[in-house]
Every structure is written in C-alpha cells, then in structure tokens.
Design an enzyme around this catalytic site. Structure first.
Site, PDB file in Angstrom:
ATOM      1  N   ARG A  35       0.814  -1.221   0.000  1.00 60.69           N
ATOM      2  CA  ARG A  35       0.000   0.000   0.000  1.00 60.69           C
ATOM      3  C   ARG A  35       0.843   1.264   0.000  1.00 60.69           C
ATOM      4  NH1 ARG A  35      -2.490   0.262   6.188  1.00 60.69           N
ATOM      5  NH2 ARG A  35      -0.540  -0.119   7.269  1.00 60.69           N
ATOM      6  N   GLY A  39       9.850  -1.552  -0.548  1.00 60.12           N
ATOM      7  CA  GLY A  39      10.988  -1.600   0.369  1.00 60.12           C
ATOM      8  C   GLY A  39      10.567  -1.547   1.819  1.00 60.12           C
ATOM      9  N   GLY A  40       9.294  -1.197   2.051  1.00 59.28           N
ATOM     10  CA  GLY A  40       8.768  -1.221   3.414  1.00 59.28           C
ATOM     11  C   GLY A  40       9.434  -0.219   4.340  1.00 59.28           C
ATOM     12  N   ILE A  41       9.257  -0.450   5.637  1.00 65.87           N
ATOM     13  CA  ILE A  41       9.797   0.457   6.656  1.00 65.87           C
ATOM     14  C   ILE A  41      11.314   0.523   6.584  1.00 65.87           C
ATOM     15  CG2 ILE A  41      10.098   0.769   9.158  1.00 65.87           C
ATOM     16  CD1 ILE A  41       7.370   1.634   8.163  1.00 65.87           C
ATOM     17  N   GLY A 180      13.491   4.392  26.136  1.00 65.13           N
ATOM     18  CA  GLY A 180      13.909   3.105  25.582  1.00 65.13           C
ATOM     19  C   GLY A 180      15.306   3.207  25.025  1.00 65.13           C
ATOM     20  N   ALA A 183      18.210  -0.486  20.083  1.00 62.87           N
ATOM     21  CA  ALA A 183      18.944   0.060  18.935  1.00 62.87           C
ATOM     22  C   ALA A 183      18.365   1.393  18.465  1.00 62.87           C
ATOM     23  CB  ALA A 183      18.955  -0.953  17.794  1.00 62.87           C
ATOM     24  N   ALA A 268      10.760   4.963  21.977  1.00 63.40           N
ATOM     25  CA  ALA A 268      11.556   3.918  21.309  1.00 63.40           C
ATOM     26  C   ALA A 268      11.515   2.657  22.160  1.00 63.40           C
ATOM     27  CB  ALA A 268      12.989   4.405  21.108  1.00 63.40           C
ATOM     28  N   VAL A 269      10.281   2.213  22.449  1.00 61.99           N
ATOM     29  CA  VAL A 269      10.081   1.089  23.375  1.00 61.99           C
ATOM     30  C   VAL A 269       9.688  -0.186  22.637  1.00 61.99           C
ATOM     31  CG1 VAL A 269       9.561   2.474  25.404  1.00 61.99           C
ATOM     32  CG2 VAL A 269       7.721   1.923  23.804  1.00 61.99           C
ATOM     33  N   HIS A 443      47.321  -7.109   8.989  1.00 59.63           N
ATOM     34  CA  HIS A 443      47.788  -6.054   9.900  1.00 59.63           C
ATOM     35  C   HIS A 443      48.150  -4.819   9.096  1.00 59.63           C
ATOM     36  CE1 HIS A 443      49.830  -4.200  13.309  1.00 59.63           C
ATOM     37  NE2 HIS A 443      50.836  -3.917  12.485  1.00 59.63           N
TER      38      HIS A 443
END
Length: 464
Positions: A35, A39-41, A180, A183, A268-269, A443
């Site tokens: 809708r 790619g969504g959220i 929260g 991440a 952000a929970v 290294h």
C-alpha cells in the site's frame, strides 16, 4: 495484470521483497501487494535513512575533532534540513532500486491493502477504495511492525513521536527525552546529541542496550555520559504532560520521582506487529501474543498461507526477515533449506561507538551450563584503531572450554558492525577458538582484535 499467481506476498519490506525475488528466481509467477513505498519500513523509514542521518552526525563529529588529525576547520555548522533531505534522498534511491529489481524479475507490484479471504484469495483495496480479488497458490504475510505505544505516552506525531517523525522533524529540538535504549533509542540519542540537542535516555531495565552483554552495555553508558547524554536506568516514564509549549516528563527513578522539561519525547520502546485488518480471524490463521504461529518453514495452520518477519517469533531484524523469506520460498519450491539458527543471528547497533554481537552473552552461556573461556582485546591496544583515532571499545569472545565451540562474540567500537560477519560465518562452519587463532588476520586492521581476543581466551595473546 494477471489475477492469479504461484505466490502472492503481502508487504514489500526486507522480508517480502526478498521472498518475492527468490521465488521468481525459482520459476514462480509472483505478485506483491504493497500500500505504500516498495521496500517497506526498512528502506524508507528505518534501517537505511537512519544510517544516512547517523553518517551525517559522524561526519560532523569528525569535523569537530579535525584538529586531532592535524586539520584546521573553521565555522562548521549543522544544516539540519540538509541532513534530513539527504536521508530522504538515500531512502528514495533505495526504493527505486527495488522497483528496478521487480521489473528485472518480472514481479507484479499490486498497489493497495491486502486482506486474506478463504480459498487462497486476497482482497486488495486500492487508495480509491476499489476492491479486487487476487488468487494465489501460496500467500506470504510480511506486513512488519510499527512503533509500540505506551499508555502513559500515546504518540501524537508532534510532541510525542516515533522513529518516523524523528527522521523528518522540521527543526532540531533543543532538548529531547528518549524513552527506551534499544537500537532505535540509542541511535537517535547519538544522532541528536552529536548535532547539539540536549538528550536524556530513560531505560526501564538496569542497563542500556539491555539485550547486549553487560560489559558492552556499561561501555556504551560510559561513552554516552562522556558525550553529555544523560542516562537514567532502572527508571520509568509514568506521565507526559503536553499541554504547554513543550513536554513535562515524569520519571520514576530508583531515587524517587523526577520531572524533565523538553521539546519532544521520542518513544523507542519496541514495535507492535501489523496484524490488524489482515483477515486472520476470518480465515482462521492462528496467532499467539500478537504474533502469527508458524513452523520452522513459516507455514501457518492454514494450507498455502505463510508468515515471515516481525509478525512471527524471533528478533525483529531486517536480515532475519530476509533469511526467513528465502527459507520459506525454497521449501515451498521443493528444496531442502535448513531451518534458521536464531542463535547465530547477528545484532548491530549503529550509534557511536557501534555495537555488534552474536550468540551467547557471557551470562547466558553460564546459565546454559557451559564451562567457558572468555577472551577480550581492547582497541586501545590496536595499531589500526590508534592510527584511526578510534581507540574506544573492545572485542569479547566466548568459547566452550570443553570442545572449543565459539559460543558468542560481543564488540563495541568503530566499524564493528562490519566485523561481526566473520564470527557468524565461523560459527556456522563450527570453527574452534584455536582455528581462529591460527587464521592469519591482516595487519593493521580492526579485525585483528577478533584473533587477539580469541588468543586471550587461551592465554596466547601477543599484544596485551
């Protein structure tokens, strides 16, 4: 557009679009119901645009410390609107990339909201309200999640915001409370603090980033406090008064109740699953505690109906949803994929310093009954980290003392999200600690710390 498919996917996030492309590769005729943006959220309002914002903050941080590298910079300033604009541009570009992949793989994009109907049908309602029935042999639900709301602070999109609003604020707030410290919470806390916002993080549990190893949590807390971020752990927001110009946040702390004035509160929970209106009850798809019940190959209790991503058990991560989508369609196509090993899924947090981890924490390994060997190597002892001016953090590894099995790894520092894949691959291949010690690492690199930490677990470390 054909009205019948081998596979119809509802949702085009990293679970849905990946499942669709893999199904097309396997010869299926595929349609995707979406809708909003392809790619969504993740691509549009999550993983990708947040990383673009974080990169802007990272660049500004470098400029502020340019003199540490022998460079003089004058009059550097934050262009907040420019940062937001760049972030949106990156997201738009990625979404267009999915459109290209759909065309390349001959996948139909069906715009609208999908609802399950009996007999392997999906009713699609477009933005004008027109309803069309589409049939498919198989249907995958991949509808993802959204910001979870607490009763004490319902999101209004202006003063109490979720992650979507945090990415597109018109002006930079002077003061912000982040509720929260997972991440999402710590990434936005880092971003806003770096560009000049006074940030307070409130966490209900005893440690920030509470899913991480305790040593990593403590290290991030020290780093954030050093950067001027206020951390309140073991604390709970009991009320938010939004009547005035800003917000008055009431926080219950171990020392008593406190009030914090701020411009905006970021909730952000965690996330809530998008299951409403999908027709699950009508068709009879089983759910439990807000998740769709599936087997190891993401079959629901209804033949021909599958579910993946945030709406099923397991961590709500983009790469998990993608892996689940591939396993689901490969099994559907008659192949024999292995079930996903959820204990070998890496987690990454992109604040600064970055965090990356996989497998057991030290505490979890002990609770599981393992006799363990633990090795740790600080980046302060790394030549590359010193040269880069990024000596903060460490790599910690955990091995089973009896067989040398690599039980877990936990990293905090610059670019560690790029290093964790070595551990994931090694654990998949059942690599032992001694094999990592004897695998020559280049290294100077940050990744040498993985070899050195492994050596430390067996008292063979050279550079400590």
């Amino acid at each position: 557009m054909a009205a019948s498919y081998d596979l119809l996917v509802i949702g085009s996030g990293p679970g849905g679009y990946v499942a669709a492309i893999r199904a097309s590769q396997l010869g299926m005729k595929v349609g995707v119901v979406e809708r909003a943006e392809l790619g969504g959220i993740c691509l549009n309002w999550g993983c990708i645009p947040t990383k673009a914002l974080l990169k802007s903050a990272n660049v500004f941080e470098y400029i502020q410390h340019a003199s540490d590298y022998g460079i003089k910079v004058k009059d550097a300033a934050v262009d907040f609107k420019g940062m937001v604009s760049r972030s949106r541009g990156v997201a738009d570009g990625m979404s267009k990339g999915i459109q290209f992949l759909f065309k390349k793989n001959k996948i139909d994009h069906i715009q609208g909201f999908g609802k399950l109907k009996a007999g392997n049908k999906v009713e699609v309602t477009d933005d004008k309200g027109k309803k069309t029935d589409v049939s498919a042999k198989n249907i995958i639900l991949a509808t993802g999640g959204r910001s979870r709301e607490l009763p004490t602070m319902p999101i209004d999109g202006k003063k109490i915001i979720g992650y979507r609003e945090a990415m597109t604020l018109a002006t930079r707030p002077k003061k912000m409370v982040v509720v929260g410290s997972g991440a999402i919470g710590v990434e936005f806390a880092y971003f806003y603090s770096t560009i000049g916002t006074d940030v307070t993080v409130v966490e209900f549990l005893p440690n920030v980033v509470p899913v991480e190893d305790e040593e990593v949590s403590k290290a991030l807390e020290r780093s954030f406090k050093k950067a001027g971020i206020t951390i309140m752990t073991g604390s709970e927001v009991t009320a938010v008064d939004t009547k005035g110009k800003g917000c008055k946040v009431t926080v219950k702390t171990p020392k008593g109740e406190e009030q914090i004035a701020c411009d905006v509160v970021l909730s952000a929970v965690g996330i809530s699953t998008n299951l409403e209106g999908l027709g699950l009850e009508e068709v009879g798809v089983a759910t439990d505690k807000g998740k769709v019940v599936v087997d190891d190959y993401y079959k629901t209790n209804i033949p021909g109906v599958y579910a993946i991503g945030d709406i099923v058990h397991g961590p709500a991560l983009a790469h998990v949803a993608s892996a689940e989508g591939i396993i689901c369609v490969e099994k559907m196509a008659g192949q024999s994929p292995e079930p996903l090993d959820y204990n070998n899924v890496p987690g990454c947090t992109y604040c600064s310093p970055e965090i990356a981890s996989v497998g057991y924490t030290e505490k979890a390994a002990k609770e599981a009954g393992y006799d363990i060997k633990v090795g740790k190597f600080p980046f302060s002892a790394s030549g590359k980290a010193s040269a880069a001016g990024a000596k903060e953090g460490f790599v910690k590894v955990i091995f089973d003392a009896k067989y040398g099995e690599w039980l877990g790894a936990h990293m905090i520092g610059a670019n560690v999200t790029e290093m964790i894949a070595e551990v994931v691959a090694a654990r998949k291949l059942e690599t032992t600690g001694h094999e990592i010690i004897k695998s020559v690492h280049p290294h100077p690199t940050m990744s040498e710390a993985v070899m050195e930490a492994s050596a430390a677990a067996y008292d063979e470390v050279i550079h400590l």
